[in-house]
Design a protein around this motif. Structure first.
Motif: not given
Length: 385
Positions: A120-135
């Motif tokens: 879950t944490i790895a996927l969240a970081n990938k989405i954060k980087k791609k879509y510039h969303l805060p995690v």
């Protein structure tokens, strides 16, 4: 504000059937905690849950898990497909999540994720980087406290969690552990149900109750041996939960017909049993690491039942509930026996008053509405730019 919640948790309506697929029952503590947080947030916002369901070809009755969706109230559960090919699984999660997120409106969106699950944490970081969303990470335990994990596992989780935009932790010590950069943070010590299922007819008579992870390190054998010392023949002990060594558990119970091992039950059935108990018991031994980094959520759940609670020392809860819990000095057999006996010496009116006092306070501090509001205000004030 909209929330994307990345977790291994399922909707409470879907989890019982999912649990039945497993040859060895899953430990439901993580499921129950995150499900309650999701529902608490759903009281104030729309929540899209990306669920990376647990899976094992050898332990689960299926060869793969297919994509599915469940909508309940203000929460949409998106169950990602889980392939049988372990090496390809994380790549598959990333592709599915990316496709799904493209279909969502991302304005004022925050990602919440579990920090002690590597997927879950790895996927969240990938989405954060791609879509510039805060995690924002939810920190529920120290990785080193998780049974059967390695130092590399711990280091990986800390590395993945070090650059998040905010942290929600059960204790100050957990926040200090994960939040080295002193990003915005919130301490939420626990969360409990507001509504309980209807009380059922009691077919077990008078009984003490223990539900949870039935590991030696959590005191189940100490409790069994202390209960066996009680002379009363009309008092029972009910035990249910995730077992790790059923043979040893049954051997410890021996021939005592007053002790009933009910195996794993769905959460609704557990709550019903808690509501009829003479007392609900948490025999988890005191340890410095557990005391610093974790709050026994089971004890808070017990308080919500409205019945008396017996617990071994926990420094944080002893400050919050000094008079609402029967505190055992330790998990040693004699100390637990003393606490059990003390409960039996109370009158019915005294037990009722003790239970109601605990329920009133725990709901005031940790109800879904209270915690949902706290998290919502924290996110709106500190994370949304």
């Amino acid at each position: 504000m909209k929330i994307i919640y990345i977790t291994t948790s399922l909707c409470e309506d879907d989890y019982p059937d999912f649990q039945k697929l497993w040859k060895i029952p899953l430990n439901s503590s993580n499921q129950n905690f995150h499900n309650k947080v999701i529902r608490a947030l759903g009281k104030y916002h729309h929540v899209d849950v990306l669920s990376l369901r647990p899976f094992s070809i050898t332990k689960c009755g299926l060869t793969r898990l297919y994509r599915a969706k469940t909508i309940k109230d203000n929460v949409t559960y998106h169950y990602l497909k889980v392939t049988p090919y372990r090496l390809f699984r994380n790549v598959s999660f990333k592709r599915q999540a990316s496709k799904l997120i493209k279909s969502l409106s991302l304005e004022d969106t925050i990602i919440l994720t579990d920090t002690i699950n590597p997927k879950t944490i790895a996927l969240a970081n990938k989405i954060k980087k791609k879509y510039h969303l805060p995690v924002v990470g939810l920190c529920t335990d120290s990785p080193s406290n998780i049974s059967g994990t390695s130092r590399n596992y711990t280091l990986y989780l800390f590395n993945q969690s070090k650059n998040l935009d905010g942290y929600i932790s059960l204790t100050k010590e957990l926040n200090d552990l994960f939040n080295a950069s002193q990003k915005p943070s919130l301490i939420v010590e626990g969360i409990v149900e507001e509504k309980l299922p209807e009380r059922i007819d009691n077919k077990y008579g008078k009984y003490f109750f223990l539900g949870g992870a039935l590991m030696k390190r959590y005191g189940v054998y100490d409790l069994i041996n202390s209960f066996k010392k009680l002379p009363q023949k009309d008092i029972n002990l009910l035990i249910c939960g995730h077992h790790y060594d059923e043979e040893t558990l049954k051997k410890t119970i021996g021939g005592d017909k007053r002790i009933h091992f009910l195996k794993c039950l769905i959460n609704k059935e557990v709550l019903k049993l808690e509501m009829n108990a003479l007392a609900n018991i948490n025999p988890r031994p005191y340890s410095e690491d557990l005391d610093r980094f974790s709050i026994p959520s089971k004890t808070l759940e017990y308080l919500r039942s409205g019945q008396p609670v017996i617990s071994v020392k926990n420094s944080k809860l002893m400050k919050k509930f000094p008079e609402e819990i029967i505190w055992a000095k330790s998990s040693q057999v004699e100390d637990l026996y003393f606490a059990l006996n003390h409960c039996l010496e109370l009158t019915q009116e005294e037990r009722k008053a003790l239970g109601e006092k605990g329920k009133e306070k725990v709901l005031k501090l940790y109800s879904l509405s209270t915690v949902g509001k706290q998290i919502s205000e924290f996110l709106a004030s500190n994370i949304i730019k």
